[in-house]
Write an enzyme that holds these catalytic residues in place. Structure first.
Site: not given
Length: 251
Positions: A26, A28, A202
């Site tokens: 991922d 961001d 996240d």
């Protein structure tokens, strides 16, 4: 600050994987720190070099899978030949055959999103090829209004979109487009096929990618749990992975 100082002896990170690994990353909140606005992120200058080192160590089996649009994600990654699953996997570059056609938001939806953001300073309407996002990190009290607008738009649609909650944002995304789909499509082709995949993310949007990796004997790593919520520790750990696989550090 050096990579070893970033990680620190008390936060070594998860065990290092072997050379048969495929990495799905991922962006961001994982490779990059979250910013107040999506256009205000700071890209560490070492990131492109780190991704290229991982590519070399893992025979090219490294991909970024992000909610970002393709051109933005490719610019942030800074590696021309890095596979990228953009818009939560709705757009895959380099493109692979067999991708299902996906809808695009009607122009009136985009106009309504822009008007919503313009009336609420501190919010932002982000437009993607196959979706749109309402950001309210700087104005968290706007979350109920953002969700209400998206529900109103969906009520007038044909069921081809769904609402996806995210970090201080709410997104309209095509049904069937998720990060797990990007993992499945890439795992079907070299250099990913036959490897043990790891997805690092996240947010709730990364859970589909982690679940897909589990189907190939892999697993997910969650930044809040496995890296103390710090992308700097993710990058430090990835540097250690590159070193270990290349023979510079034991796993």
């Amino acid at each position: 600050m050096s990579e070893s100082n970033e990680a620190g002896p008390s936060l070594p990170g998860p065990p290092l994987p072997g050379p048969d690994t495929a990495l799905f990353l991922d962006m961001d909140g994982t490779l990059l720190d979250i910013a107040a606005r999506p256009d205000a992120v700071v890209v560490p200058e070492e990131l492109p070099g780190l991704l290229m080192r991982l590519q070399e160590a893992l025979g090219g089996a490294v991909a970024v899978v992000t909610g970002r649009g393709l051109s933005v994600a490719r610019g942030y990654a800074g590696v021309p030949d890095l596979p990228i699953g953009a818009e939560h996997g709705a757009v895959l570059d380099p493109a692979l055959p067999g991708a299902p056609p996906l809808p695009v938001p009607p122009s009136e939806w985009r106009r309504a999103a822009d008007e919503w953001a313009a009336a609420r300073p501190g919010t932002l309407a982000e437009h993607k090829t196959h979706g749109l996002v309402l950001h309210f990190r700087q104005r968290p009290e706007a979350e109920p209004e953002a969700l209400a607008l998206l529900r109103e738009l969906l009520a007038g649609g044909d069921g081809s979109f769904r609402i996806l909650p995210a970090h201080a944002a709410a997104e309209l995304r095509p049904v069937g487009a998720d990060k797990g789909g990007a993992v499945h499509r890439l795992m079907a082709v070299p250099p990913f096929t036959g490897r043990r995949p790891i997805f690092i993310g996240d947010d709730v949007t990364d859970e589909d990618g982690m679940a897909a990796c589990a189907q190939y004997g892999g697993y997910g790593l969650r930044v809040p749990d496995d890296f103390a919520g710090r992308p700097a520790l993710v990058r430090s750990w990835l540097a250690r992975v590159a070193n270990a696989v290349s023979g510079g550090e034991p796993g």
